[in-house]
Design a protein around this motif. Sequence first.
Motif, PDB file in Angstrom:
ATOM      1  N   HIS A  18       0.847  -1.198   0.000  1.00 53.70           N
ATOM      2  CA  HIS A  18       0.000   0.000   0.000  1.00 53.70           C
ATOM      3  C   HIS A  18       0.882   1.248   0.000  1.00 53.70           C
ATOM      4  O   HIS A  18       1.892   1.313   0.701  1.00 53.70           O
ATOM      5  CB  HIS A  18      -0.914   0.001   1.214  1.00 53.70           C
ATOM      6  N   LEU A  19       0.472   2.228  -0.784  1.00 56.66           N
ATOM      7  CA  LEU A  19       1.239   3.450  -0.964  1.00 56.66           C
ATOM      8  C   LEU A  19       0.399   4.667  -0.607  1.00 56.66           C
ATOM      9  O   LEU A  19      -0.812   4.693  -0.840  1.00 56.66           O
ATOM     10  CB  LEU A  19       1.682   3.583  -2.430  1.00 56.66           C
ATOM     11  N   SER A  20       1.055   5.684  -0.068  1.00 54.71           N
ATOM     12  CA  SER A  20       0.384   6.975   0.107  1.00 54.71           C
ATOM     13  C   SER A  20       0.607   7.861  -1.111  1.00 54.71           C
ATOM     14  O   SER A  20      -0.232   8.694  -1.451  1.00 54.71           O
ATOM     15  CB  SER A  20       0.886   7.670   1.370  1.00 54.71           C
ATOM     16  N   HIS A  21       1.766   7.665  -1.777  1.00 54.43           N
ATOM     17  CA  HIS A  21       2.094   8.388  -3.004  1.00 54.43           C
ATOM     18  C   HIS A  21       2.605   7.379  -4.033  1.00 54.43           C
ATOM     19  O   HIS A  21       3.450   6.547  -3.709  1.00 54.43           O
ATOM     20  CB  HIS A  21       3.171   9.444  -2.747  1.00 54.43           C
ATOM     21  N   ALA A  22       2.090   7.456  -5.230  1.00 48.91           N
ATOM     22  CA  ALA A  22       2.466   6.492  -6.260  1.00 48.91           C
ATOM     23  C   ALA A  22       2.875   7.206  -7.534  1.00 48.91           C
ATOM     24  O   ALA A  22       2.345   8.267  -7.884  1.00 48.91           O
ATOM     25  CB  ALA A  22       1.305   5.547  -6.559  1.00 48.91           C
ATOM     26  N   LYS A  23       3.832   6.613  -8.216  1.00 48.92           N
ATOM     27  CA  LYS A  23       4.260   7.096  -9.522  1.00 48.92           C
ATOM     28  C   LYS A  23       3.478   6.347 -10.588  1.00 48.92           C
ATOM     29  O   LYS A  23       3.351   5.123 -10.541  1.00 48.92           O
ATOM     30  CB  LYS A  23       5.759   6.867  -9.704  1.00 48.92           C
ATOM     31  N   ASP A  31       6.242   2.803  -6.334  1.00 52.21           N
ATOM     32  CA  ASP A  31       6.404   3.650  -5.164  1.00 52.21           C
ATOM     33  C   ASP A  31       7.041   4.969  -5.605  1.00 52.21           C
ATOM     34  O   ASP A  31       8.126   4.977  -6.187  1.00 52.21           O
ATOM     35  CB  ASP A  31       7.287   2.925  -4.148  1.00 52.21           C
ATOM     36  N   TYR A  32       6.402   6.073  -5.316  1.00 49.93           N
ATOM     37  CA  TYR A  32       6.898   7.370  -5.772  1.00 49.93           C
ATOM     38  C   TYR A  32       8.277   7.670  -5.210  1.00 49.93           C
ATOM     39  O   TYR A  32       9.103   8.318  -5.862  1.00 49.93           O
ATOM     40  CB  TYR A  32       5.922   8.470  -5.371  1.00 49.93           C
ATOM     41  N   LEU A 273       0.205  10.138  -8.143  1.00 51.48           N
ATOM     42  CA  LEU A 273      -1.090  10.009  -7.496  1.00 51.48           C
ATOM     43  C   LEU A 273      -0.882  10.017  -5.985  1.00 51.48           C
ATOM     44  O   LEU A 273       0.092   9.454  -5.478  1.00 51.48           O
ATOM     45  CB  LEU A 273      -1.790   8.710  -7.894  1.00 51.48           C
ATOM     46  N   THR A 274      -1.807  10.636  -5.288  1.00 51.09           N
ATOM     47  CA  THR A 274      -1.735  10.702  -3.836  1.00 51.09           C
ATOM     48  C   THR A 274      -3.035  10.201  -3.246  1.00 51.09           C
ATOM     49  O   THR A 274      -4.122  10.588  -3.696  1.00 51.09           O
ATOM     50  CB  THR A 274      -1.494  12.155  -3.363  1.00 51.09           C
ATOM     51  N   GLN A 275      -2.925   9.347  -2.251  1.00 54.53           N
ATOM     52  CA  GLN A 275      -4.119   8.884  -1.550  1.00 54.53           C
ATOM     53  C   GLN A 275      -4.790  10.079  -0.901  1.00 54.53           C
ATOM     54  O   GLN A 275      -4.150  10.876  -0.199  1.00 54.53           O
ATOM     55  CB  GLN A 275      -3.736   7.847  -0.500  1.00 54.53           C
ATOM     56  N   SER A 276      -6.075  10.225  -1.131  1.00 53.28           N
ATOM     57  CA  SER A 276      -6.796  11.375  -0.588  1.00 53.28           C
ATOM     58  C   SER A 276      -6.876  11.266   0.935  1.00 53.28           C
ATOM     59  O   SER A 276      -7.165  10.190   1.459  1.00 53.28           O
ATOM     60  CB  SER A 276      -8.212  11.435  -1.173  1.00 53.28           C
TER      61      SER A 276
END
Length: 283
Positions: A18-23, A31-32, A273-276
């Motif tokens: 799980h990622l909070s920020h993704a590329k 993973d960003y 992308l960032t998890q809201s």
Amino acid sequence: MKIKELIFYPIKSCRGIHLSHAKVGDKGLSDYNNSLYYDRTFMIVDESGKFITQRQHPQLARVIVTIDGEKITLSFDNSSMDSITFTPQNQGNMVEVQVWGDRTLAIDQGKEVAQWFQEILSVKNCRLVKQDDYNIRAINPQYSTQSNQPVSFADGFPYLLTNTASLDYLNQKLEDKYPHQQQQISMDRFRPNIVIETDTPFIEDTWENITLGEIKFKIVKPCSRCQITTTNQKTGMVNSLNEPLKTLSTFRNIPQQGIMFGQNMIALNHGKLTQSPPLSPSP
């Protein structure tokens, strides 16, 4: 609508991260902060080169993948088996591998990590392979947005979108069907990359495109579901009642196509992308 979860699966059919920020790239999420490996960069193959998944070996759901820089650590959840750490090889022994109807070349990742998977799967001569960037596996041209558009070792497309309202609807069906049993499931049964939170079940079926943050995606095809949805993604145990697939088939079955949940997508641009964040209640 907001992004509820971002998940990528470095090794096909193993547990996701799980990622909070993704590329966002051509082949899927990464993973960003450490984008060396993208979604389904790796997969396990048998001695003939054919891909191995949870369909045959549900215990793969228990393989935890951790990335630290270039190194990857694998551990087998709830077992006494030792973990293994390896540095993926970008050059070396090339082997022919098969993902569904596609055949391509991949880089064998060596004897030590192969033996680790052989032990947990009880499969002789299986190997871990890494996709070779110079041997493109192309998206089906019927759905692609450009010629020879690459995809990883994912089943067919770089991104899978699911919707929380769709899962809520399915879980209500399961609760109604089994009022005295706990058959409700979590979203990890569908192994998505992007989970959005909405109030409308299956609203994603009506979209041709979706913009999330700075990224625009083309929605190309509903995702047909298989037996993996019946595997608990924490324990690796398969549901004896064939749920939730059995219930899903009663209202999401498209003849000659399959039992559908979620939408396959292609990214139309690259970025982040960032998890809201959770919405704060009003004062």
